[in-house]
Design an enzyme around this catalytic site. Structure first.
Site, PDB file in Angstrom:
ATOM      1  N   LYS A  97     -40.735  18.074 -30.614  1.00  0.00           N
ATOM      2  CA  LYS A  97     -39.923  17.702 -31.804  1.00  0.00           C
ATOM      3  C   LYS A  97     -39.000  16.368 -31.700  1.00  0.00           C
ATOM      4  O   LYS A  97     -38.095  16.636 -31.120  1.00  0.00           O
ATOM      5  CB  LYS A  97     -39.241  19.182 -31.869  1.00  0.00           C
ATOM      6  CG  LYS A  97     -38.968  19.410 -33.636  1.00  0.00           C
ATOM      7  CD  LYS A  97     -38.155  18.588 -34.389  1.00  0.00           C
ATOM      8  CE  LYS A  97     -36.947  18.463 -34.045  1.00  0.00           C
ATOM      9  NZ  LYS A  97     -36.186  17.322 -34.697  1.00  0.00           N
ATOM     10  N   GLU A 150     -30.037  17.091 -21.346  1.00  0.00           N
ATOM     11  CA  GLU A 150     -29.168  15.979 -21.162  1.00  0.00           C
ATOM     12  C   GLU A 150     -28.318  15.729 -22.081  1.00  0.00           C
ATOM     13  O   GLU A 150     -28.918  15.654 -23.503  1.00  0.00           O
ATOM     14  CB  GLU A 150     -30.240  14.732 -20.761  1.00  0.00           C
ATOM     15  CG  GLU A 150     -31.067  14.892 -19.655  1.00  0.00           C
ATOM     16  CD  GLU A 150     -32.208  13.981 -19.183  1.00  0.00           C
ATOM     17  OE1 GLU A 150     -32.468  12.949 -20.001  1.00  0.00           O
ATOM     18  OE2 GLU A 150     -32.782  14.078 -18.394  1.00  0.00           O
ATOM     19  N   CYS A 198     -26.288   7.351 -24.018  1.00  0.00           N
ATOM     20  CA  CYS A 198     -25.382   8.680 -23.606  1.00  0.00           C
ATOM     21  C   CYS A 198     -24.751   8.120 -22.352  1.00  0.00           C
ATOM     22  O   CYS A 198     -23.588   8.562 -22.003  1.00  0.00           O
ATOM     23  CB  CYS A 198     -26.489   9.606 -23.000  1.00  0.00           C
ATOM     24  SG  CYS A 198     -27.655   8.979 -21.979  1.00  0.00           S
ATOM     25  N   GLU A 258     -16.659  11.684 -27.788  1.00  0.00           N
ATOM     26  CA  GLU A 258     -17.865  10.795 -27.705  1.00  0.00           C
ATOM     27  C   GLU A 258     -18.077  10.092 -29.114  1.00  0.00           C
ATOM     28  O   GLU A 258     -18.406  10.970 -30.116  1.00  0.00           O
ATOM     29  CB  GLU A 258     -19.202  11.394 -27.306  1.00  0.00           C
ATOM     30  CG  GLU A 258     -20.373  10.421 -27.072  1.00  0.00           C
ATOM     31  CD  GLU A 258     -21.771  11.429 -26.768  1.00  0.00           C
ATOM     32  OE1 GLU A 258     -22.072  12.301 -27.401  1.00  0.00           O
ATOM     33  OE2 GLU A 258     -22.330  10.778 -25.851  1.00  0.00           O
TER      34      GLU A 258
HETATM   35  P1  NAD Z   1     -28.651  16.060 -31.811  1.00  0.00           P
HETATM   36  O1  NAD Z   1     -28.412  17.216 -30.715  1.00  0.00           O
HETATM   37  O2  NAD Z   1     -28.294  16.013 -33.031  1.00  0.00           O
HETATM   38  O3  NAD Z   1     -30.171  15.973 -31.993  1.00  0.00           O
HETATM   39  C1  NAD Z   1     -31.290  16.149 -30.973  1.00  0.00           C
HETATM   40  C2  NAD Z   1     -32.294  16.721 -31.292  1.00  0.00           C
HETATM   41  O4  NAD Z   1     -32.238  18.164 -31.196  1.00  0.00           O
HETATM   42  C3  NAD Z   1     -32.940  16.316 -32.570  1.00  0.00           C
HETATM   43  O5  NAD Z   1     -34.476  16.237 -32.526  1.00  0.00           O
HETATM   44  C4  NAD Z   1     -32.805  17.297 -33.439  1.00  0.00           C
HETATM   45  O6  NAD Z   1     -33.448  17.642 -34.337  1.00  0.00           O
HETATM   46  C5  NAD Z   1     -32.802  18.611 -32.513  1.00  0.00           C
HETATM   47  N1  NAD Z   1     -31.805  19.865 -32.823  1.00  0.00           N
HETATM   48  C6  NAD Z   1     -30.791  19.678 -33.647  1.00  0.00           C
HETATM   49  N2  NAD Z   1     -30.224  21.028 -33.928  1.00  0.00           N
HETATM   50  C7  NAD Z   1     -31.210  21.818 -33.157  1.00  0.00           C
HETATM   51  C8  NAD Z   1     -31.155  23.465 -32.871  1.00  0.00           C
HETATM   52  N3  NAD Z   1     -30.452  24.102 -33.272  1.00  0.00           N
HETATM   53  N4  NAD Z   1     -32.330  23.736 -32.432  1.00  0.00           N
HETATM   54  C9  NAD Z   1     -33.128  22.799 -31.918  1.00  0.00           C
HETATM   55  N5  NAD Z   1     -33.080  21.594 -31.885  1.00  0.00           N
HETATM   56  C10 NAD Z   1     -32.167  21.153 -32.572  1.00  0.00           C
HETATM   57  O7  NAD Z   1     -28.565  14.653 -30.864  1.00  0.00           O
HETATM   58  P2  NAD Z   1     -28.581  13.290 -31.619  1.00  0.00           P
HETATM   59  O8  NAD Z   1     -27.463  12.889 -32.566  1.00  0.00           O
HETATM   60  O9  NAD Z   1     -29.954  13.278 -32.183  1.00  0.00           O
HETATM   61  O10 NAD Z   1     -28.388  12.213 -30.229  1.00  0.00           O
HETATM   62  C11 NAD Z   1     -27.164  11.771 -29.966  1.00  0.00           C
HETATM   63  C12 NAD Z   1     -26.684  12.816 -28.587  1.00  0.00           C
HETATM   64  O11 NAD Z   1     -27.425  12.781 -27.709  1.00  0.00           O
HETATM   65  C13 NAD Z   1     -25.462  12.115 -28.118  1.00  0.00           C
HETATM   66  O12 NAD Z   1     -24.414  13.190 -27.980  1.00  0.00           O
HETATM   67  C14 NAD Z   1     -25.867  11.370 -26.919  1.00  0.00           C
HETATM   68  O13 NAD Z   1     -25.215  11.237 -25.448  1.00  0.00           O
HETATM   69  C15 NAD Z   1     -27.106  12.468 -26.485  1.00  0.00           C
HETATM   70  N6  NAD Z   1     -27.982  11.786 -25.573  1.00  0.00           N
HETATM   71  C16 NAD Z   1     -27.739  12.465 -23.996  1.00  0.00           C
HETATM   72  C17 NAD Z   1     -28.754  11.771 -23.011  1.00  0.00           C
HETATM   73  C18 NAD Z   1     -28.760  12.104 -21.766  1.00  0.00           C
HETATM   74  O14 NAD Z   1     -29.270  11.703 -20.864  1.00  0.00           O
HETATM   75  N7  NAD Z   1     -27.645  12.862 -21.049  1.00  0.00           N
HETATM   76  C19 NAD Z   1     -29.717  10.833 -23.312  1.00  0.00           C
HETATM   77  C20 NAD Z   1     -29.700  10.357 -24.737  1.00  0.00           C
HETATM   78  C21 NAD Z   1     -28.760  10.793 -25.840  1.00  0.00           C
END
Ligand code: NAD
Length: 509
Positions: free
Chosen positions: A195, A270, A304, A403
């Site tokens: 997804k 992550e 991240c 962040e």
């Molecule tokens: P997000 O958590 O808003 O969304 C990530 C994914 O989760 C999307 O596909 C979204 O549709 C899905 N999602 C949202 N709510 C959900 C739920 N209730 N159940 C299941 N899936 C759900 O994150 P974002 O804004 O897309 O990405 C940015 C974040 O990702 C930042 O906090 C960044 O630090 C983090 N990130 C971490 C790493 C790492 O390796 N630690 C790498 C890249 C990004």
């Protein structure tokens, strides 16, 4: 050193992107389930952060599509699991070949869909291929275990793939990140329902098609587009899905843990970061400066592992910060397809507003905006911001704790090693830490004391695929990379063989 881009590279990129975008617009974006393109009654539009233009209509998955995808992954699991690892290795190498062959197009599409600069996306597409190649070579050892002899028994462990897994990914460098999760899952023998993030569906639509071209059997990778609260949630709750590999925000990780609890999902998270880069006064300051700039302003700061807090020792703070501000002011904000661009527009209007809100938060907190601090009027009129440097910060301010996930750096001076460590650890997150010093004993002490999953000493984030990747505290659960990924995608099974010499208890005799 990379060869300079030809003078007309920007025009060439734009022309090629136009062809790809015309086709994308005509085709739209569907789900990919059991080897077939699947439409949905409900759809949403995806637009470019460069000029807000609509790129494609995207199928929006719900109960039916997640169900079909989980069934397809379940159906394909047995034969993919039992495929000779040499054959799986050959297929995954072919995936890498196909990605490499399409790397230019992937990079262009990623730039237009996410606003990331081409200089970084060209490398990210190639990294996607490397992820498959690396894990292709690990297929044969995925099932390896241990030999644990006991007096009367031999114990042998082996690993078996856990089953169909869900992979949920964010919008930052989405193609590379998706391959980073999907390649080890497939190498382990798992099948996948992916997804992707709703703000970056374009290259997520390419990936299953490239895998199909490489000969990955139907049902091994299924992609369902849609929103987190619906498609994402349904995937985390589905009983046929045995584990969820998730990359995204810490608060979403908490929600997924709750959603998956009923079906006892194994989770790998992550999550976010507020990573410190600590510069001591004895460091090679020229190299440290380059690394500080790179690790927050590359990839639009939407990264991240970005070092979003600069902790700089008091004696050098004024001069180092002044040099830094000069560099920040010279960063080239521009069109993502222009090879000269260093910073492109932010992914989406909502994220743009979030990042912009931290300009006022800094001022309200009493910090000083030493560079940037406002939206930028970039080509196409999209979601550009000025690369921003905040000084006069103290460790408790919101700009030092939260962040921002943009080209936004907060500077915090420190007195000595103990204070640097205390400030670094005084946040909810614990993903990475970067330390610059000529004193190796100090570097090792600080590395040991930092609460973070990954530490780089006198280096920026240079990734070596066999090493563990992941965070502590609110930054994650579990590690990816090398063999570590198999701990998540596989079950360890112990097989105990008797030598025939032990006494079997006799009951009722
Ligand atoms: P997000 O958590 O808003 O969304 C990530 C994914 O989760 C999307 O596909 C979204 O549709 C899905 N999602 C949202 N709510 C959900 C739920 N209730 N159940 C299941 N899936 C759900 O994150 P974002 O804004 O897309 O990405 C940015 C974040 O990702 C930042 O906090 C960044 O630090 C983090 N990130 C971490 C790493 C790492 O390796 N630690 C790498 C890249 C990004």
């Amino acid at each position: 050193m990379a060869a300079p881009a030809p003078a007309n590279a920007f025009a060439t990129n734009q022309a090629r992107a136009r062809v790809l975008l015309d086709k994308l617009k005509a085709d739209g974006i569907g789900h990919h389930i059991a080897g077939k393109r699947v439409a949905s009654a409900k759809t949403f539009e995806t637009s470019s952060p460069i000029d807000k233009s609509i790129l494609a209509v995207v199928a929006e998955g719900g109960v039916a599509e997640i169900d079909q995808a989980a069934e397809a992954a379940h159906k394909a699991f047995k034969s993919w699991r039992n495929l000779n690892p040499d054959k799986r290795r050959a297929i995954l190498h072919k995936v890498a070949d196909v990605i490499e062959a399409h790397a230019d197009d992937i990079a262009l599409m990623e730039c237009v869909d996410t606003g990331q600069a081409h200089r970084f996306m060209a490398k990210a597409a190639i990294r996607g291929a490397e992820n498959f190649r690396f894990y292709a070579d690990k297929c044969a050892e995925a099932r390896d275990g241990l030999n644990l002899p006991a007096p009367d028994h031999w114990n042998v462990t082996t690993r078996v793939p856990i089953g169909p897994v869900g992979v949920i990914t964010p919008w930052n460098t989405p193609f590379m990140l998706s391959t980073w999760k999907i390649a080890p899952a497939l190498a382990a023998g798992c099948t996948v329902v992916h997804k992707p993030a709703e703000w970056s569906p374009v290259t997520a639509d390419l990936l299953p098609r490239l895998l199909a071209e490489a000969g990955v059997p139907d049902g091994v990778l299924n992609t369902v587009h849609g929103f987190g609260e619906t498609a994402g949630r349904l995937l985390t709750e589905h009983p046929l899905i045995k584990a969820i590999g998730f990359v995204g925000e810490s608060s979403t990780g908490s929600a997924i843990m709750a959603q998956g609890s009923k079906t006892l999902k194994r989770v790998h998270f992550e999550l976010g970061g507020k990573n410190p880069v600590i510069v001591f006064d004895d460091a090679d300051l020229d190299r440290a400066l380059d690394a500080v700039v790179f690790m927050i302003y590359s990839l639009n700061g939407e990264r991240c592992t970005s070092s979003s807090r600069l902790l700089v020792q008091e004696g050098i703070a004024a001069e180092f910060t002044a040099r830094l501000a000069e560099r920040v002011k010279k960063l080239k904000v521009g069109h993502p397809l222009d090879p000269a661009t260093e910073i492109g527009p932010l992914i989406h209007e909502r994220h743009f507003q979030k990042v912009c809100s931290y300009f006022d938060i800094a001022r309200t907190d009493g910090a000083v905006i030493a560079a940037g601090g406002k939206p930028y009027d970039g080509p196409g009129g999209g979601f550009y911001v000025e690369p921003t440097l905040v000084t006069g910060g103290n460790p408790t301010m919101r700009v030092a704790q939260e962040e921002v996930f943009g080209p936004y750096l907060t500077v915090i001076p420190f007195k000595d090693e103990a204070e640097a460590v205390a400030i670094s650890n005084n946040v909810d997150y614990g993903l990475t830490g970067y330390v610059w010093t000529a004193n190796m004993e100090r570097a090792l002490r600080v590395a040991d004391d930092l609460e973070a999953g990954m530490i780089w000493l006198n280096s920026e984030n240079v990734r070596h695929l066999p090493t563990p990747f992941g965070g502590m505290k609110a930054s994650g659960i579990g590690r990816d990379g090398g063999d570590y990924s198999f701990d998540f995608y596989m079950e360890t099974k112990n097989i105990c063989l008797a030598k025939g010499s032990h006494k079997v208890p006799k009951l009722g005799a």
